[in-house]
Design a protein around this motif. Structure first.
Motif, PDB file in Angstrom:
ATOM      1  N   PHE A  72      -7.116  -0.301  -5.457  1.00 56.97           N
ATOM      2  CA  PHE A  72      -6.207  -0.852  -4.368  1.00 56.97           C
ATOM      3  C   PHE A  72      -6.949  -0.751  -3.076  1.00 56.97           C
ATOM      4  O   PHE A  72      -6.777  -1.689  -2.196  1.00 56.97           O
ATOM      5  N   THR A  73      -7.619   0.067  -2.792  1.00 50.42           N
ATOM      6  CA  THR A  73      -8.400   0.645  -1.556  1.00 50.42           C
ATOM      7  C   THR A  73      -9.412  -0.498  -1.338  1.00 50.42           C
ATOM      8  O   THR A  73      -9.621  -1.367  -0.113  1.00 50.42           O
TER       9      THR A  73
ATOM     10  N   SER B 152       0.764  -1.227  -0.052  1.00 52.41           N
ATOM     11  CA  SER B 152      -0.077   0.070   0.028  1.00 52.41           C
ATOM     12  C   SER B 152       0.851   1.395   0.034  1.00 52.41           C
ATOM     13  O   SER B 152       0.712   2.329  -0.306  1.00 52.41           O
TER      14      SER B 152
ATOM     15  N   THR C 120      -6.949   2.327   4.910  1.00 55.97           N
ATOM     16  CA  THR C 120      -6.765   2.862   3.731  1.00 55.97           C
ATOM     17  C   THR C 120      -6.211   4.293   3.588  1.00 55.97           C
ATOM     18  O   THR C 120      -6.175   4.808   2.385  1.00 55.97           O
TER      19      THR C 120
ATOM     20  N   MET D   3      -7.627  -3.510   0.133  1.00 59.28           N
ATOM     21  CA  MET D   3      -7.356  -3.303   1.320  1.00 59.28           C
ATOM     22  C   MET D   3      -8.772  -3.271   2.466  1.00 59.28           C
ATOM     23  O   MET D   3      -8.454  -3.745   3.691  1.00 59.28           O
TER      24      MET D   3
ATOM     25  N   GLN E 181      -4.948   3.350  -7.983  1.00 57.57           N
ATOM     26  CA  GLN E 181      -4.956   3.949  -6.565  1.00 57.57           C
ATOM     27  C   GLN E 181      -6.152   3.648  -6.027  1.00 57.57           C
ATOM     28  O   GLN E 181      -6.185   2.937  -4.736  1.00 57.57           O
TER      29      GLN E 181
ATOM     30  N   HIS F  42       1.110   1.376  -3.780  1.00 60.06           N
ATOM     31  CA  HIS F  42      -0.226   1.324  -4.526  1.00 60.06           C
ATOM     32  C   HIS F  42      -1.308   2.523  -4.273  1.00 60.06           C
ATOM     33  O   HIS F  42      -1.741   2.729  -5.107  1.00 60.06           O
ATOM     34  N   LEU F  43      -1.035   2.962  -3.028  1.00 55.48           N
ATOM     35  CA  LEU F  43      -1.900   4.093  -2.629  1.00 55.48           C
ATOM     36  C   LEU F  43      -1.417   5.585  -3.442  1.00 55.48           C
ATOM     37  O   LEU F  43      -2.135   6.626  -3.548  1.00 55.48           O
TER      38      LEU F  43
END
Length: 322
Positions: free
Chosen positions: A178-179, A132, A189, A182, A175, A135-136
């Motif tokens: 990906f949350t 993360s 997140t 998560m 982005q 990726h965030l």
């Protein structure tokens, strides 16, 4: 993002200055510890992205911070040359094929294979938390290269980045996708929420992109880095998606990985030929930098994967799970 806890004397001094607890940065910083080095760099670099809570934006261009960053970058670049070999002149016409050979020769530990077939829920969750950190903010470091390119290479990079940013639709941005992964794991997140607990190897992978992306002189390296990512992404992401389905992940949980299987199969050709190939022909003196950037990306990813697998094996042998 909240300033993280220090990991050594240099990152401690930097964080103290940014938080207002001190006014002095070390005049001769010694960065022998990887944790201290990469947290120092990450804190400096994040000033150019979304910044730190309570830290004035003017610190991004503060001369003292930039001097400290330059020392840390020198140390990092020396380590990269030791790990991946120095940049060397190459025939620009051979760059796409050489990138293909590098991608095909990548024989690092199969973290994706482990996650596909053996990882526990907790191990996969840890993997997602570590990833993360990148990726965030996915695609942002590579976007720095856009104004530094021209012609076919610029158009190719923009074509890739448009997909990364969801073709202008916020929910489709990688982005944002990906949350959803998560959320399925019950993870925080918040942007940068796991920087404080991320391993040094995770910070190093993120710092590599910023080291290349934030310096115009490294524009060939950031192109090679992106090409290596795109050319080695499809199979691992298929494995991640299948591994998550094995653990019960639904379509929302796997959407990020499934999207990359489809998108990166197309991006692979664009990155190798239209982006890296066009750039090498336009700036032949930097063709070797493209391959250096790719080698660094693959080498650091191998180090990171080995670190994750070794940690899980150690916990398993100790009977502590993980």
């Amino acid at each position: 993002m909240k300033l993280p806890s220090a990991r050594g004397p240099v990152s401690a001094a930097l964080i103290d200055v940014l938080s207002g607890r001190s006014t002095e940065l070390p005049a001769r910083p010694v960065l022998d510890d990887d944790g201290d080095l990469h947290l120092t760099l990450f804190v400096c670099y994040e000033l150019a992205y979304r910044g730190w809570d309570g830290v004035d934006d003017s610190w991004e261009w503060n001369p003292g911070v930039l001097r400290l960053r330059a020392v840390a970058e020198e140390r990092f670049m020396a380590a990269l040359r030791d790990l991946a070999g120095p940049p060397e002149p190459v025939d620009p016409a051979t760059v796409p094929q050489r990138l293909r050979e590098l991608a095909d020769a990548d024989d690092g530990p199969s973290l994706s294979g482990y996650l596909r077939g053996r990882a526990t829920h907790e191990q996969f969750r840890e993997f997602v938390a570590e990833r993360s950190v990148y990726h965030l903010k996915e695609a942002d470091p590579h976007t720095w290269a856009i104004p530094r390119l021209a012609g076919a290479a610029k158009a190719a990079l923009i074509e890739i980045q448009i997909d990364e940013y969801g073709n202008g639709r916020a929910p489709r941005m990688h982005q944002e996708l990906f949350t959803k992964t998560m959320n399925w794991f019950g993870l925080d997140t918040t942007y940068g929420g796991y920087v404080d607990t991320a391993r040094a190897e995770t910070l190093a992978n993120n710092n590599l992109m910023s080291l290349f992306g934030l310096h115009r002189r490294n524009r060939g390296m950031i192109i090679g880095h992106l090409a290596a990512y795109e050319m080695t992404s499809t199979a691992p992401n298929r494995s991640y998606g299948n591994g998550l389905r094995r653990l019960g992940g639904d379509a929302e949980a796997t959407a990020f990985y499934d999207e990359h299987v489809e998108a990166d199969a197309v991006h692979e050709q664009i990155a190798a030929h239209d982006l890296a190939g066009s750039f090498a022909r336009a700036e032949p003196e930097l063709a070797g930098d493209v391959l250096f950037g790719a080698r660094c990306a693959l080498a650091l990813d191998t180090v990171w994967a080995a670190s994750m697998l070794a940690s899980w094996q150690e916990k398993s042998l100790a009977g502590t799970g993980g």
